[in-house]
Design a protein around this motif. Structure first.
Motif, PDB file in Angstrom:
ATOM      1  N   ALA A  28       0.832  -1.203   0.000  1.00 27.14           N
ATOM      2  CA  ALA A  28       0.000   0.000   0.000  1.00 27.14           C
ATOM      3  C   ALA A  28       0.868   1.255   0.000  1.00 27.14           C
ATOM      4  O   ALA A  28       1.896   1.336   0.675  1.00 27.14           O
ATOM      5  CB  ALA A  28      -0.913   0.004   1.233  1.00 27.14           C
ATOM      6  N   GLY A  29       0.449   2.246  -0.804  1.00 31.49           N
ATOM      7  CA  GLY A  29       1.135   3.525  -0.840  1.00 31.49           C
ATOM      8  C   GLY A  29       2.431   3.522  -1.611  1.00 31.49           C
ATOM      9  O   GLY A  29       3.175   4.513  -1.572  1.00 31.49           O
ATOM     10  N   HIS A  30       2.734   2.453  -2.323  1.00 27.28           N
ATOM     11  CA  HIS A  30       3.978   2.373  -3.079  1.00 27.28           C
ATOM     12  C   HIS A  30       3.700   2.490  -4.567  1.00 27.28           C
ATOM     13  O   HIS A  30       2.614   2.181  -5.046  1.00 27.28           O
ATOM     14  CB  HIS A  30       4.689   1.039  -2.810  1.00 27.28           C
ATOM     15  CG  HIS A  30       5.330   0.961  -1.464  1.00 27.28           C
ATOM     16  ND1 HIS A  30       6.686   0.844  -1.280  1.00 27.28           N
ATOM     17  CD2 HIS A  30       4.794   0.978  -0.219  1.00 27.28           C
ATOM     18  CE1 HIS A  30       6.960   0.797   0.005  1.00 27.28           C
ATOM     19  NE2 HIS A  30       5.827   0.871   0.678  1.00 27.28           N
ATOM     20  N   ALA A  31       4.712   2.915  -5.313  1.00 28.48           N
ATOM     21  CA  ALA A  31       4.601   3.004  -6.765  1.00 28.48           C
ATOM     22  C   ALA A  31       4.528   1.611  -7.359  1.00 28.48           C
ATOM     23  O   ALA A  31       4.923   0.612  -6.735  1.00 28.48           O
ATOM     24  CB  ALA A  31       5.802   3.758  -7.334  1.00 28.48           C
ATOM     25  N   LEU A  32       4.052   1.538  -8.596  1.00 25.72           N
ATOM     26  CA  LEU A  32       3.878   0.246  -9.264  1.00 25.72           C
ATOM     27  C   LEU A  32       5.191  -0.523  -9.364  1.00 25.72           C
ATOM     28  O   LEU A  32       5.199  -1.758  -9.313  1.00 25.72           O
ATOM     29  CB  LEU A  32       3.289   0.461 -10.663  1.00 25.72           C
ATOM     30  CG  LEU A  32       2.956  -0.801 -11.465  1.00 25.72           C
ATOM     31  CD1 LEU A  32       1.921  -1.649 -10.731  1.00 25.72           C
ATOM     32  CD2 LEU A  32       2.469  -0.435 -12.857  1.00 25.72           C
ATOM     33  N   ASP A  33       6.317   0.174  -9.489  1.00 23.27           N
ATOM     34  CA  ASP A  33       7.611  -0.505  -9.594  1.00 23.27           C
ATOM     35  C   ASP A  33       7.930  -1.314  -8.340  1.00 23.27           C
ATOM     36  O   ASP A  33       8.773  -2.221  -8.380  1.00 23.27           O
ATOM     37  CB  ASP A  33       8.733   0.509  -9.841  1.00 23.27           C
ATOM     38  CG  ASP A  33       8.775   0.966 -11.293  1.00 23.27           C
ATOM     39  OD1 ASP A  33       7.968   0.453 -12.088  1.00 23.27           O
ATOM     40  OD2 ASP A  33       9.592   1.841 -11.621  1.00 23.27           O
ATOM     41  N   ASP A  34       7.306  -0.967  -7.211  1.00 25.23           N
ATOM     42  CA  ASP A  34       7.541  -1.698  -5.961  1.00 25.23           C
ATOM     43  C   ASP A  34       6.607  -2.898  -5.821  1.00 25.23           C
ATOM     44  O   ASP A  34       6.766  -3.695  -4.901  1.00 25.23           O
ATOM     45  CB  ASP A  34       7.356  -0.769  -4.756  1.00 25.23           C
ATOM     46  CG  ASP A  34       8.415   0.317  -4.694  1.00 25.23           C
ATOM     47  OD1 ASP A  34       9.548   0.050  -5.125  1.00 25.23           O
ATOM     48  OD2 ASP A  34       8.104   1.432  -4.220  1.00 25.23           O
ATOM     49  N   TRP A  35       5.615  -2.998  -6.707  1.00 28.35           N
ATOM     50  CA  TRP A  35       4.749  -4.173  -6.715  1.00 28.35           C
ATOM     51  C   TRP A  35       5.507  -5.315  -7.382  1.00 28.35           C
ATOM     52  O   TRP A  35       6.540  -5.110  -8.007  1.00 28.35           O
ATOM     53  CB  TRP A  35       3.462  -3.882  -7.468  1.00 28.35           C
ATOM     54  CG  TRP A  35       2.541  -2.932  -6.767  1.00 28.35           C
ATOM     55  CD1 TRP A  35       2.893  -1.907  -5.944  1.00 28.35           C
ATOM     56  CD2 TRP A  35       1.108  -2.913  -6.845  1.00 28.35           C
ATOM     57  NE1 TRP A  35       1.771  -1.241  -5.507  1.00 28.35           N
ATOM     58  CE2 TRP A  35       0.669  -1.842  -6.049  1.00 28.35           C
ATOM     59  CE3 TRP A  35       0.166  -3.685  -7.523  1.00 28.35           C
ATOM     60  CZ2 TRP A  35      -0.687  -1.538  -5.903  1.00 28.35           C
ATOM     61  CZ3 TRP A  35      -1.171  -3.385  -7.379  1.00 28.35           C
ATOM     62  CH2 TRP A  35      -1.598  -2.322  -6.566  1.00 28.35           C
ATOM     63  N   GLY A  36       5.005  -6.515  -7.274  1.00 28.15           N
ATOM     64  CA  GLY A  36       5.686  -7.636  -7.902  1.00 28.15           C
ATOM     65  C   GLY A  36       5.155  -8.967  -7.442  1.00 28.15           C
ATOM     66  O   GLY A  36       3.939  -9.182  -7.388  1.00 28.15           O
ATOM     67  N   LEU A  37       6.064  -9.856  -7.067  1.00 29.19           N
ATOM     68  CA  LEU A  37       5.715 -11.230  -6.748  1.00 29.19           C
ATOM     69  C   LEU A  37       6.442 -11.664  -5.489  1.00 29.19           C
ATOM     70  O   LEU A  37       7.595 -11.295  -5.269  1.00 29.19           O
ATOM     71  CB  LEU A  37       6.113 -12.154  -7.911  1.00 29.19           C
ATOM     72  CG  LEU A  37       5.714 -13.615  -7.826  1.00 29.19           C
ATOM     73  CD1 LEU A  37       4.214 -13.773  -8.087  1.00 29.19           C
ATOM     74  CD2 LEU A  37       6.500 -14.432  -8.863  1.00 29.19           C
ATOM     75  N   THR A  81      -0.847  -9.160   2.903  1.00 33.94           N
ATOM     76  CA  THR A  81      -1.771  -8.057   2.649  1.00 33.94           C
ATOM     77  C   THR A  81      -0.984  -6.795   2.300  1.00 33.94           C
ATOM     78  O   THR A  81       0.228  -6.713   2.523  1.00 33.94           O
ATOM     79  CB  THR A  81      -2.663  -7.804   3.871  1.00 33.94           C
ATOM     80  OG1 THR A  81      -1.836  -7.623   5.036  1.00 33.94           O
ATOM     81  CG2 THR A  81      -3.605  -8.978   4.118  1.00 33.94           C
ATOM     82  N   PRO A  82      -1.644  -5.775   1.734  1.00 32.94           N
ATOM     83  CA  PRO A  82      -0.936  -4.559   1.311  1.00 32.94           C
ATOM     84  C   PRO A  82      -0.156  -3.853   2.420  1.00 32.94           C
ATOM     85  O   PRO A  82       0.807  -3.143   2.130  1.00 32.94           O
ATOM     86  CB  PRO A  82      -2.066  -3.677   0.775  1.00 32.94           C
ATOM     87  CG  PRO A  82      -3.091  -4.648   0.273  1.00 32.94           C
ATOM     88  CD  PRO A  82      -3.052  -5.768   1.262  1.00 32.94           C
ATOM     89  N   ASP A  83      -0.565  -4.034   3.681  1.00 37.47           N
ATOM     90  CA  ASP A  83       0.174  -3.385   4.768  1.00 37.47           C
ATOM     91  C   ASP A  83       1.384  -4.191   5.227  1.00 37.47           C
ATOM     92  O   ASP A  83       2.083  -3.801   6.173  1.00 37.47           O
ATOM     93  CB  ASP A  83      -0.748  -3.094   5.956  1.00 37.47           C
ATOM     94  CG  ASP A  83      -1.251  -4.357   6.645  1.00 37.47           C
ATOM     95  OD1 ASP A  83      -0.951  -5.473   6.170  1.00 37.47           O
ATOM     96  OD2 ASP A  83      -1.978  -4.223   7.656  1.00 37.47           O
ATOM     97  N   GLY A  84       1.646  -5.308   4.562  1.00 38.14           N
ATOM     98  CA  GLY A  84       2.823  -6.109   4.880  1.00 38.14           C
ATOM     99  C   GLY A  84       2.590  -7.230   5.864  1.00 38.14           C
ATOM    100  O   GLY A  84       3.515  -8.004   6.152  1.00 38.14           O
ATOM    101  N   THR A  85       1.388  -7.366   6.402  1.00 35.57           N
ATOM    102  CA  THR A  85       1.094  -8.442   7.344  1.00 35.57           C
ATOM    103  C   THR A  85       1.038  -9.776   6.594  1.00 35.57           C
ATOM    104  O   THR A  85       0.501  -9.859   5.493  1.00 35.57           O
ATOM    105  CB  THR A  85      -0.244  -8.202   8.055  1.00 35.57           C
ATOM    106  OG1 THR A  85      -0.217  -6.907   8.676  1.00 35.57           O
ATOM    107  CG2 THR A  85      -0.479  -9.246   9.132  1.00 35.57           C
TER     108      THR A  85
END
Length: 220
Positions: A28-37, A81-85
């Protein structure tokens, strides 16, 4: 991992892994480049691959040689989850157990109802978990509040191979052999259901074939 745009299929990224435990990384709150797998390997090590590193040509062999060891043993199901949990399910004795690893090191556990866990899925906003367990004559779907780890509701369902959250996390869609149903994520009430191309009066999920005690919208 396949990148999608509004109009076309983009880059494809292949990663080696000897486990079924893999999923999308959507912080959550990160740019698309920080998304992934993310991938959990057979040694219970978590590997995270942001898109930026994949696009640069990541050396997978080197990347998989490193990873963060989970605080709990190798799970049977896992999600982030998006918050890292981090949430995982493993069987302890004869009962399934949900374990939680928070970003700041705190851990929680929840004993689940009897029944083999088939799937664990977090809502896109991270507020709820959907857990599907095998129960004769079908399956049991439980929605859990991630803030309290308390079950919100439980539904007996037909045999279904998948469930899908709505983008906002307010509804769950459940397909089955003879139709499907959409449930409200907050209280489990039926929003709509279908049997083939016709809506039915019972408004409950249809079943797969060969069930001894059918649960179906396809009956009068």
């Amino acid at each position: 991992l396949i990148e999608l745009t509004d109009t076309q299929i983009g880059a494809r990224h292949l990663l080696h892994g000897a486990t079924h435990l893999a999923g999308l990384l959507t912080p959550a709150g990160h740019a698309l480049d920080d998304w992934g797998l993310w991938v959990v390997d057979a040694s219970a090590r978590l590997h995270q691959f942001p898109l930026a590193s994949l696009r640069d040509g990541l050396d997978i062999a080197t990347a998989l040689s490193h990873g963060e060891t989970l605080a709990s043993p190798l799970p049977e199901h896992f999600t982030i989850t998006p918050d890292g949990t981090r949430y995982g399910v493993r069987t302890v004795g004869a009962r399934p157990q949900l374990f939680v690893e928070h970003e700041h090191g705190r851990a929680d556990n929840l004993q689940l109802e009897p029944g083999f866990v088939i799937s664990l899925s977090a809502s896109p906003d991270g507020r709820r978990l959907a857990i599907v367990q095998q129960r004769d004559p079908g399956q049991l779907l439980t929605s859990i509040d991630t803030a309290t780890l308390q079950p919100l509701w439980t539904k007996l369902l037909p045999t279904s191979m998948a469930i899908s959250w709505s983008d906002a996390g307010e509804a769950l869609a459940i397909p089955a052999t003879l139709g499907g149903v959409v449930l409200d994520a907050g209280d489990g009430t039926v929003r709509t259901s279908r049997c083939g191309l016709a809506f039915e009066r019972r408004r409950t999920a249809p079943i797969a074939f060969h069930s001894e005690q059918p649960i179906s919208v396809c009956e009068p």
